[in-house]
Design a protein around this motif. Structure first.
Motif, mmCIF file in Angstrom:
data_model
loop_
_atom_site.group_PDB
_atom_site.id
_atom_site.type_symbol
_atom_site.label_atom_id
_atom_site.label_comp_id
_atom_site.label_asym_id
_atom_site.label_seq_id
_atom_site.Cartn_x
_atom_site.Cartn_y
_atom_site.Cartn_z
ATOM 1 N N PRO A 108 0.801 -1.079 0.028
ATOM 2 C CA PRO A 108 -0.038 -0.064 -0.030
ATOM 3 C C PRO A 108 1.017 1.133 -0.020
ATOM 4 O O PRO A 108 0.613 2.224 -0.722
ATOM 5 N N VAL B 289 -4.991 2.197 -1.602
ATOM 6 C CA VAL B 289 -4.610 1.988 -0.402
ATOM 7 C C VAL B 289 -5.355 1.433 0.575
ATOM 8 O O VAL B 289 -4.959 0.310 1.193
ATOM 9 N N LEU C 2 -5.811 -2.309 -0.232
ATOM 10 C CA LEU C 2 -4.691 -3.191 -0.079
ATOM 11 C C LEU C 2 -4.585 -3.586 1.552
ATOM 12 O O LEU C 2 -4.238 -4.774 1.743
ATOM 13 N N ILE C 3 -4.579 -2.232 2.224
ATOM 14 C CA ILE C 3 -4.519 -2.588 3.657
ATOM 15 C C ILE C 3 -5.713 -3.543 4.277
ATOM 16 O O ILE C 3 -5.090 -4.565 4.928
#
Lengths: 635, 248
Positions: free
Chosen positions: A616, B30, B33-34
């Motif tokens: 990320p 992000v 994905l986290i």
């Protein structure tokens, strides 16, 4: 132009079209699918198709499944769909010889009674008293019945086999079931209490498994003085010990007459327990004795050698820790494909086998038969002298010292070729009698005595007896959640071998499909390395500690009657220094043990960081730089 | 035909550029994905289970999509309506159908990019052990279809309102129904209002059943047809709604 209703009409039509397409697809496209799994787990195999071809009497299969009860359990629904589809595929492939009925036994209904009449009983699945029926009953037109009383999603790997077996059992008459005679020195059928107050021994689970598939009978070796009934298809010899001349001669003649043999022999049979009253427990002989006959068949069980393999070593508990025990080998096809002979039907469908203190079986010099290895160790496998195993009542106690005798380097012959230890072999070809001088004294057989085989002799020799015992039917794997156990192929090995000798290869090809365990090899390797390091370091520290204790004891010697030791100041200082050192070493041992899982945890932490943090972060940085560049460009 | 294709491509391009021109896209990526990572490695215990497959990863995707995709889809039409750009868009020589398809495909591709960024998980299990690659590839296909279904629902509902929050809440609710259809609560409701054969049909509408079918490694025509027809019907509804609300 548009009136007000048309959008709603269009939407309604679209909705119905959608439902229509899916209802149509639900039936029309049932068999339109591509099986992407490596082993084609969801495709009807040739073995099943062959069995279906042999059906004479039409068969009705009833699948009982409580739909309403299963509604709350999606996993069960998915599995039920799988079962139903497999049965539908079987029905479609059977050319009208199989009719499938799916029955939902609601509470207090006739269907429920029907299920009960087939021995399919409901399981209580909720506090509200919901019963789940999930089983299969099949019967044919001559009213022969076979059932699977309860299906379980954990048995997915065996589903096709179970169903094929159900059909196979119905399709063949009872006379077709192979006749298997068993000669064994072990109490496979269980045993009465040997002494008053002792519990009786249960029968080995393998007898049940064999009884399910074959017509079995047990021969008492002591009373064999004449020929074995030639109607016996396969003779299963388990851990032969102290067989009389006449019994061995009977086996010899049976083999020469074309009888098939499965011999389970062992240089060290763990489950051959010394009788409780025996004085010398260590001296109990656990070695199978069949050398002369094996020799006549062209194979040998390498005498007093026990096989182990550091690569395949299974973890065992030793005291408070877990160590790898190379003598307990876990043959896992996903670790090394060479463990199982992929071209022989007995072994090609196996993927997970446990053997314990097995021996090495190989072609004997000058043997007349063709010998094919079915199971073998990995290239790091080697044998050690069986004498090493005699020093403790339970060989598992010797795991730390015995384990140290095995190296992790591959074994090679003079030419540099990798060597594997053969654990099971197939024997075929012409043989001659092991009794060149003819019948032994006491032989009561009337028939002419054979000196050589008529045609080809067929046998399978497995150099481990313990693998038949149910204690070895589960494989273990160390995970961070503890020791994880799963059902392995051990019972299958024996049944496979007999079925193969009987010539029914179709069922065999189905067994153990999809029983692949796919461990994290990297993690296992780390774990193994860490354990080896731990063991070496721990042994070193232990030796040092023992040395120190001895020194401390010698310093403390010479106490007077009151237990007071007189020593000089120098001696006293020396003593306290040593005692401190001893405490330090003990602490170190604790730390070493603690460090055992450090590498594995570190790898896990690293991977978690990569996936949850690093990836990320990179995406965020990528986005930021992309935007900055664009802004600069537009400025 | 080629004009239609060209128009769709124009909308598609404009939409896709729109994603990467704002920080929204990166925030979405992000966060996705986290959360994927946390679900897979902590809740799913991928490392501890010690089996080289991606079951822990895929089993959480429907729930993750249920929350994240409506967030992505809510702005598709509601924003255009709110800011008034929808008039501009529809005065161009583009049919509502082309606009709907272009926007949907751009969003789907964007989710595809998000999914592609998780390929590290695949590489990791392949490095740790020997997974069944066929199963994983099929699972990715199933996940992409599932995402498309959620997106189509979200896009359609986004066209109903100019308030993004309303669109978001509606999408989550409908998506939730689709996940849970086949469960008693939904069925009981269906039984009250629908004829019997439709109740049975509702039972077949469960996202989870079709998704699980693909995740086990079998590309079943029924599962694929289900997702594609669902996407089709919601995009059609989307078009009808956009068309009928043009004048609002």
């Amino acid at each position: 132009m548009k009136n007000q209703r048309s959008p709603w009409l269009a939407l309604a039509v679209a909705g119905f079209l959608f439902l229509g397409i899916n209802l149509f697809a639900g039936t029309a496209l049932r068999f339109w699918r591509v099986d992407m799994t490596e082993q084609s787990l969801f495709t009807l195999s040739d073995g099943t198709r062959n069995i279906l071809k042999r059906i004479d009497e039409p068969i009705t299969i009833r699948l009982f499944f409580s739909t309403a009860t299963a509604e709350d359990i999606p996993a069960l629904q998915t599995y039920a769909r799988r079962v139903r589809e497999l049965l539908e595929e079987v029905e479609a492939a059977a050319d009208g010889k199989i009719a499938l009925k799916v029955i939902d036994p609601e509470p207090y209904s006739e269907e429920e009674e029907l299920a009960n009449s087939y021995g399919i009983s409901g399981q209580l699945v909720s506090a509200a008293g919901d019963m789940l029926f999930f089983g299969i009953a099949a019967n044919n037109s001559v009213d022969k019945v076979a059932t699977i009383p309860s299906l379980d999603a954990r048995g997915t790997a065996y589903l096709e086999y179970d169903i094929a077996k159900l059909i196979h059992d119905l399709a063949q008459s009872d006379d077709d079931r192979g006749r298997v005679a068993i000669i064994s020195s072990l109490p496979l059928d269980g045993q009465q209490a040997m002494m008053p107050g002792m519990p009786p021994q249960d029968a080995w689970a393998i007898t049940q498994v064999l009884g399910d598939s074959f017509e079995t009978e047990t021969l008492n070796p002591a009373s064999i003085t004449g020929p074995i009934d030639p109607a016996v298809d396969v003779l299963l010899i388990v851990h032969p010990k102290g067989l009389s001349d006449t019994a061995r001669f009977a086996i010899d003649q049976f083999a020469l007459g074309g009888g098939k043999v499965l011999a389970m022999v062992d240089p060290y049979c763990y489950f051959d327990m010394p009788p409780p009253g025996q004085q010398n427990q260590f001296g109990h002989n656990r070695t199978s004795q069949l050398d002369d006959l094996l020799g006549a068949w062209g194979v040998e069980l390498v005498p007093s050698q026990v096989a182990g393999d550091s690569t395949l070593a299974r973890p065992v508990r030793s005291g408070n820790s877990v160590i790898d025990f190379p003598l307990w080998m876990e043959l896992n096809a996903s670790v090394d494909e060479g463990l199982f002979n992929g071209t022989d039907t007995v072994s090609s469908t196996l993927s997970l086998i446990n053997v314990f203190c097995a021996g090495e079986v190989r072609k004997s010099e000058g043997g007349s038969t063709e010998v094919t290895t079915l199971l073998s160790s990995s290239p790091t496998g080697q044998t050690i002298d069986a004498v090493n195993l005699q020093f403790a009542p339970d060989v598992v106690q010797l795991a730390p010292t015995l384990g140290a005798q095995f190296t992790t380097t591959a074994q090679v012959d003079e030419d540099g070729n990798e060597q594997r230890v053969g654990l099971a072999v197939r024997v075929s070809g012409p043989i001659t009698s092991a009794f060149p001088d003819g019948a032994p004294e006491g032989w009561l057989g009337q028939d002419a005595i054979l000196t050589e085989s008529d045609g080809s002799f067929n046998a399978i020799v497995v150099a481990d007896v313990d693998c038949m015992h149910e204690a070895l039917w589960r494989s273990a794997q160390m995970t961070q959640l503890g020791m994880l156990e799963r059902r392995n192929n051990n019972p299958v090995l024996v049944v496979n071998a007999i079925e193969n000798l009987l010539g029914s290869n179709d069922l065999l090809s189905l067994r153990g499909r999809g029983l692949f365990s796919r461990p994290f090899e990297k993690k296992d390797a780390l774990e193994k390395a860490a354990r080896e390091r731990f063991l070496a370091k721990d042994q070193e520290l232990q030796a040092k500690e023992q040395e120190l204790s001895a020194e401390i004891r010698s310093l403390q010697e010479g106490a007077d009657e009151q237990g007071v030791v007189r020593m000089t100041m120098q001696q006293f200082e020396e003593l306290s220094a040593k005692q401190e050192e001893q405490i330090e070493i003990r602490k170190q041992r604790g730390r070493v043990k603690h460090d055992l899982s450090k590498d594995i945890e570190a790898l896990g932490a690293r991977l978690k960081f990569i996936h949850i943090g690093l990836v990320p972060l990179l995406v965020a940085l990528g986005g930021l730089s992309f935007r900055l560049r664009r802004r600069r460009k537009s400025a | 035909m080629s004009v239609a294709l060209h128009n769709t491509r124009c909308v598609f391009k404009r939409e896709l550029q729109g994603y990467f021109a704002t920080p929204v896209a990166y925030v979405f990526l992000v966060i996705y994905l986290i959360l994927s990572g946390v679900f897979t490695w902590y809740l799913g215990g991928l490392y501890e289970q010690d089996q080289a497959d991606l079951t822990p990863f895929f089993s959480f995707q429907p729930w993750l999509f249920l929350a994240l995709i409506p967030a992505l889809a809510m702005r598709l039409w509601a924003e255009e309506r709110h800011s008034g750009t929808i008039e501009l868009l529809l005065t161009l020589p583009i049919s509502p159908g082309q606009a709907v398809l272009g926007k949907f495909l751009a969003a789907w591709l964007f989710v595809g990019v998000a999914l592609a960024l998780t390929v590290g998980e695949w590489i990791t299990v392949a490095w740790l052990g020997g997974p069944d690659h066929g199963v994983i590839a099929t699972s990715y296909l199933g996940t992409l279809l599932l995402a498309g279904a959620f997106l189509a629902i979200g896009a359609c509902l986004s066209a109903l309102t100019r308030n993004q929050v309303v669109a978001f809440v509606l999408s989550i609710s409908i998506g939730f129904l689709f996940i849970l259809s086949g469960y008693p609560a939904v069925l009981e409701f269906a039984e009250a209002v629908l004829p019997n054969f439709l109740v049975e049909a509702v039972q077949q509408m469960s996202f989870l059943t079709h998704f699980n079918g693909l995740v086990r490694g079998v590309i079943d025509a029924r599962d694929v047809v289900f997702f594609l027809s669902l996407i089709g019907v919601f995009l059609f509804a989307n078009t009808v709604i956009v068309d009928s609300k043009k004048a609002d």
